[in-house]
Design a protein around this motif. Structure first.
Motif, mmCIF file in Angstrom:
data_model
loop_
_atom_site.group_PDB
_atom_site.id
_atom_site.type_symbol
_atom_site.label_atom_id
_atom_site.label_comp_id
_atom_site.label_asym_id
_atom_site.label_seq_id
_atom_site.Cartn_x
_atom_site.Cartn_y
_atom_site.Cartn_z
ATOM 1 N N ILE A 228 0.841 -1.209 0.000
ATOM 2 C CA ILE A 228 0.000 0.000 0.000
ATOM 3 C C ILE A 228 0.876 1.259 0.000
ATOM 4 C CG2 ILE A 228 -1.631 1.343 1.391
ATOM 5 C CD1 ILE A 228 -2.830 -1.346 2.302
ATOM 6 N N GLN A 229 1.918 1.264 0.818
ATOM 7 C CA GLN A 229 2.787 2.437 0.917
ATOM 8 C C GLN A 229 3.524 2.694 -0.397
ATOM 9 O OE1 GLN A 229 3.341 5.419 2.330
ATOM 10 N NE2 GLN A 229 3.858 4.596 4.355
ATOM 11 N N CYS A 230 4.012 1.649 -1.041
ATOM 12 C CA CYS A 230 4.790 1.806 -2.281
ATOM 13 C C CYS A 230 3.888 2.041 -3.494
ATOM 14 C CB CYS A 230 5.650 0.563 -2.527
ATOM 15 S SG CYS A 230 6.907 0.255 -1.274
ATOM 16 N N ARG A 231 2.775 1.344 -3.558
ATOM 17 C CA ARG A 231 1.904 1.389 -4.738
ATOM 18 C C ARG A 231 1.083 2.669 -4.771
ATOM 19 N NH1 ARG A 231 -0.396 1.993 -8.661
ATOM 20 N NH2 ARG A 231 -1.520 0.532 -10.013
ATOM 21 N N ARG A 232 0.723 3.182 -3.599
ATOM 22 C CA ARG A 232 -0.199 4.314 -3.441
ATOM 23 C C ARG A 232 -1.579 3.951 -3.999
ATOM 24 N NH1 ARG A 232 -0.012 9.704 -1.992
ATOM 25 N NH2 ARG A 232 -1.702 10.947 -2.829
ATOM 26 N N VAL A 233 -2.458 3.520 -3.108
ATOM 27 C CA VAL A 233 -3.822 3.124 -3.449
ATOM 28 C C VAL A 233 -4.732 4.327 -3.213
ATOM 29 C CG1 VAL A 233 -5.686 1.509 -2.960
ATOM 30 C CG2 VAL A 233 -3.302 0.764 -2.740
ATOM 31 N N GLY A 234 -5.135 4.998 -4.292
ATOM 32 C CA GLY A 234 -5.891 6.240 -4.153
ATOM 33 C C GLY A 234 -5.024 7.273 -3.452
ATOM 34 N N PRO A 235 -5.534 7.895 -2.378
ATOM 35 C CA PRO A 235 -4.719 8.883 -1.655
ATOM 36 C C PRO A 235 -3.809 8.246 -0.597
ATOM 37 C CG PRO A 235 -6.913 8.810 -0.708
ATOM 38 C CD PRO A 235 -6.924 7.837 -1.855
ATOM 39 N N VAL A 236 -3.893 6.916 -0.442
ATOM 40 C CA VAL A 236 -3.177 6.227 0.638
ATOM 41 C C VAL A 236 -1.843 5.702 0.136
ATOM 42 C CG1 VAL A 236 -3.303 4.423 2.385
ATOM 43 C CG2 VAL A 236 -5.402 5.534 1.601
ATOM 44 N N GLY A 237 -0.754 6.204 0.736
ATOM 45 C CA GLY A 237 0.579 5.749 0.360
ATOM 46 C C GLY A 237 1.430 6.878 -0.174
ATOM 47 N N GLN B 253 7.190 -0.990 5.472
ATOM 48 C CA GLN B 253 6.411 -0.828 6.694
ATOM 49 C C GLN B 253 6.675 -2.005 7.627
ATOM 50 O OE1 GLN B 253 4.859 2.662 6.104
ATOM 51 N NE2 GLN B 253 3.313 1.575 7.240
ATOM 52 N N GLY B 254 6.710 -1.729 8.915
ATOM 53 C CA GLY B 254 6.906 -2.805 9.884
ATOM 54 C C GLY B 254 6.381 -2.414 11.245
ATOM 55 N N THR B 255 6.384 -3.368 12.167
ATOM 56 C CA THR B 255 5.870 -3.133 13.512
ATOM 57 C C THR B 255 6.669 -2.043 14.214
ATOM 58 O OG1 THR B 255 5.490 -5.519 13.524
ATOM 59 C CG2 THR B 255 5.051 -4.340 15.553
ATOM 60 N N SER B 256 5.967 -1.113 14.830
ATOM 61 C CA SER B 256 6.614 0.049 15.439
ATOM 62 C C SER B 256 7.043 -0.224 16.876
ATOM 63 C CB SER B 256 5.657 1.240 15.416
ATOM 64 O OG SER B 256 6.185 2.319 16.146
ATOM 65 N N PHE B 257 8.301 0.092 17.192
ATOM 66 C CA PHE B 257 8.800 -0.005 18.561
ATOM 67 C C PHE B 257 8.197 1.082 19.458
ATOM 68 C CE2 PHE B 257 12.156 -2.543 16.622
ATOM 69 C CZ PHE B 257 12.413 -3.485 17.607
ATOM 70 N N ALA B 258 7.779 2.195 18.858
ATOM 71 C CA ALA B 258 7.327 3.344 19.650
ATOM 72 C C ALA B 258 6.128 3.013 20.527
ATOM 73 C CB ALA B 258 6.986 4.509 18.724
ATOM 74 N N PHE B 259 5.323 2.031 20.115
ATOM 75 C CA PHE B 259 4.101 1.717 20.849
ATOM 76 C C PHE B 259 4.327 0.747 22.000
ATOM 77 C CE2 PHE B 259 2.530 3.338 16.877
ATOM 78 C CZ PHE B 259 1.337 3.962 17.187
ATOM 79 N N LEU B 260 5.517 0.191 22.121
ATOM 80 C CA LEU B 260 5.747 -0.866 23.103
ATOM 81 C C LEU B 260 5.340 -0.466 24.518
ATOM 82 C CD1 LEU B 260 9.095 -2.685 22.228
ATOM 83 C CD2 LEU B 260 6.800 -3.608 22.242
ATOM 84 N N GLY B 261 5.803 0.697 24.981
ATOM 85 C CA GLY B 261 5.511 1.126 26.345
ATOM 86 C C GLY B 261 4.025 1.230 26.613
ATOM 87 N N ALA B 262 3.299 1.889 25.704
ATOM 88 C CA ALA B 262 1.850 2.077 25.885
ATOM 89 C C ALA B 262 1.105 0.751 25.798
ATOM 90 C CB ALA B 262 1.322 3.055 24.842
ATOM 91 N N ILE B 263 1.537 -0.125 24.885
ATOM 92 C CA ILE B 263 0.890 -1.434 24.735
ATOM 93 C C ILE B 263 1.128 -2.297 25.977
ATOM 94 C CG2 ILE B 263 1.085 -3.642 23.497
ATOM 95 C CD1 ILE B 263 1.295 -2.017 20.910
ATOM 96 N N LEU B 264 2.356 -2.299 26.475
ATOM 97 C CA LEU B 264 2.649 -3.084 27.680
ATOM 98 C C LEU B 264 1.853 -2.570 28.881
ATOM 99 C CD1 LEU B 264 6.519 -3.589 27.318
ATOM 100 C CD2 LEU B 264 4.728 -5.304 27.015
ATOM 101 N N ALA B 265 1.732 -1.236 28.984
ATOM 102 C CA ALA B 265 0.943 -0.666 30.090
ATOM 103 C C ALA B 265 -0.510 -1.125 30.006
ATOM 104 C CB ALA B 265 1.025 0.861 30.048
ATOM 105 N N ALA B 266 -1.083 -1.127 28.808
ATOM 106 C CA ALA B 266 -2.462 -1.595 28.626
ATOM 107 C C ALA B 266 -2.576 -3.072 28.955
ATOM 108 C CB ALA B 266 -2.923 -1.318 27.203
ATOM 109 N N GLY B 267 -1.590 -3.848 28.499
ATOM 110 C CA GLY B 267 -1.607 -5.284 28.764
ATOM 111 C C GLY B 267 -1.536 -5.599 30.244
#
Length: 460
Positions: free
Chosen positions: A74-83, A90-104
């Motif tokens: 999706i990011q490379c092809r650009r589907v409509g306005p998306v991409g 694209q890959g799993t973001s490390f930035a969310f780890l703290g917030a996700i662990l807190a929720a868990g």
């Protein structure tokens, strides 16, 4: 089409719109995957290990690969306005780890099962992706609220707050029992750190980019020789699996949502920087209508892809920056290579057995790698802060934001007498430091602007 000769002057062999032959395209795609696969699966390994998700982890890893493939397309092809239309993995973001662990941990503290934990995490992430979807259309108007100071503070706190998670694995991991902190665990973790450092300073750029992967492989081999790898669990997971939307259900809690929503805000800014760097390396414009269309489309894709990730049982996706180094190294900036990357990752995602392979890695080996990764996140934030002139105003914004954010990390009991909903919001260092930085940036006057206003006009 660009010629097929190796680059000798740093110029691109294949530009953004060129179509490389299948052989070179597949080779370039393999190098991108080698540089990123550890980053894609490691957040899932960390979350699964810390929250005790056990048997679900191989499937979650498989879904992280599957969704990364879909999201990259999706990011490379650009589907409509998306991409963005750039070669951007694209890959799993490390930035969310703290917030996700807190929720868990919050769900686990209420007696929730692993399925309850995952239902809550994916519900929060699905609703949260709307934050980035909306922000993508205003990304060029957010410089008053999300300044380099705010971004640098939040990214630094994200890295520093995760160091405890990395170092816990370094010593043997949660549930290690009497072996926690044993000399063999510390030795394996340290070995991985040493190998990563040694590879990082090699002349060969591909070795430098693959340093984390090489460190994990070296640590795994030594651990296996020392009898620290439990092969008995390998193969217990299904060989093949079909992605199932909302496999674990859907839950939501507004108090737990605030920290995750805030991280979506910050990753929108990070993605802008990554895509700008990608444009520079790819020889594309970094100003004007085309550039801004790509930035908005890329950030929008980040949000949409994170929504797809939540639906298909994995964690938020973001644009990976390490792949900019692969483009620079290979001279291949063609978006068509992204289609190959996407295809390979999607195929890998149908096989949970691959997740089982990563699950064999001892916690101390994984901890050596994550310690470096999480420390690198903190350093990235410090670099953002250091890239600007630090005046008295910014010193105090940073001091108070770091003090509160790291304070609640080191002394979590300090907020235990607050109402439950307030605790769940402000006990997260990312949210507390980020909101503090934004509020102080808005209420403390900019000395440069004040000086300009107060300066008398020159005499006629």
């Amino acid at each position: 089409m660009a010629n097929n000769q190796a680059k000798t002057d740093g110029s691109l062999v294949y530009t953004l719109t060129d179509t490389p032959p299948p052989g070179p395209a597949f080779l370039a795609a393999a190098q991108h995957i080698l540089a990123s696969i550890v980053g894609i699966v490691t957040p899932t390994l960390v979350i699964g290990g810390v929250l005790g998700l056990g048997e679900h982890v191989p499937y979650l890893i498989a879904m992280s690969l599957f969704v990364s493939g879909v999201a990259t397309f999706i990011q490379c092809r650009r589907v409509g306005p998306v991409g963005s239309g750039l070669l951007s993995l694209q890959g799993t973001s490390f930035a969310f780890l703290g917030a996700i662990l807190a929720a868990g941990f919050a769900v686990k503290g209420r007696g929730g099962t692993p399925e309850d934990i995952l239902a809550m995490i994916f519900g929060l992430c699905l609703v949260g992706c709307l934050v980035e979807v909306i922000l993508s259309q205003f990304i060029d108007k957010m410089d008053r609220i999300i300044t380099p100071t705010v971004t640098g503070i939040v990214i630094t706190v994200i890295g520093l707050s995760l160091v405890k998670v990395g170092f816990t694995d370094f010593a043997g991991g949660v549930g290690a029992g009497e072996s926690f902190g044993s000399p063999i665990n510390l030795m394996l973790g340290l070995l991985v750190v040493v190998v990563i450092l040694a590879m990082t300073f090699q002349q060969n750029p591909m070795i430098r980019i693959s340093a984390i992967m090489i460190g994990l492989v070296a640590g795994f081999i030594v651990a296996a020789i020392l009898g620290q790898v439990n092969f008995s669990s390998f193969g217990s997971q299904p060989f093949f699996a079909i992605p199932i939307p909302f496999k674990f259900g859907f839950s939501f809690d507004f108090a737990l949502f605030i920290p995750i929503a805030f991280v979506y805000l910050i990753t929108a800014i990070e993605t802008t920087g990554d895509l700008t760097a990608n444009s520079v390396i790819s020889g594309e414009p970094v100003e004007g209508e085309v550039y801004m269309k790509r930035i908005k489309g890329g950030v929008l894709a980040d949000g949409v892809n994170s929504g797809i990730a939540a639906i298909f049982n994995t964690f938020p996706n973001t644009t990976f920056s390490q792949n900019n180094g692969v483009i620079q190294m290979t001279g291949v900036a063609s978006r068509h290579v992204g289609y190959y990357i996407a295809g390979i990752l999607v195929v890998l995602g149908f096989f949970p057995i691959i997740g089982g392979i990563f699950l064999l890695v001892p916690k101390s080996v994984l901890g050596g790698a994550t310690l470096v990764l999480f420390g690198s996140i903190a350093v990235a934030g410090i670099r953002i802060l250091a890239s600007q002139e630090i005046d008295r105003r910014k010193i105090y914004i940073m001091a108070v934001s770091f003090g509160l954010g790291l304070g609640v990390t080191l002394v979590p009991d300090a907020v235990k007498q607050l109402p439950d909903i307030v605790q769940r919001v402000f006990a997260t260092p990312i949210t507390l430091s980020g909101l503090t930085a934004i509020i102080l940036s808005l209420i403390i006057p900019d000395s440069a602007r004040v000086s300009a206003v107060e300066q008398p006009e020159p005499a006629e």
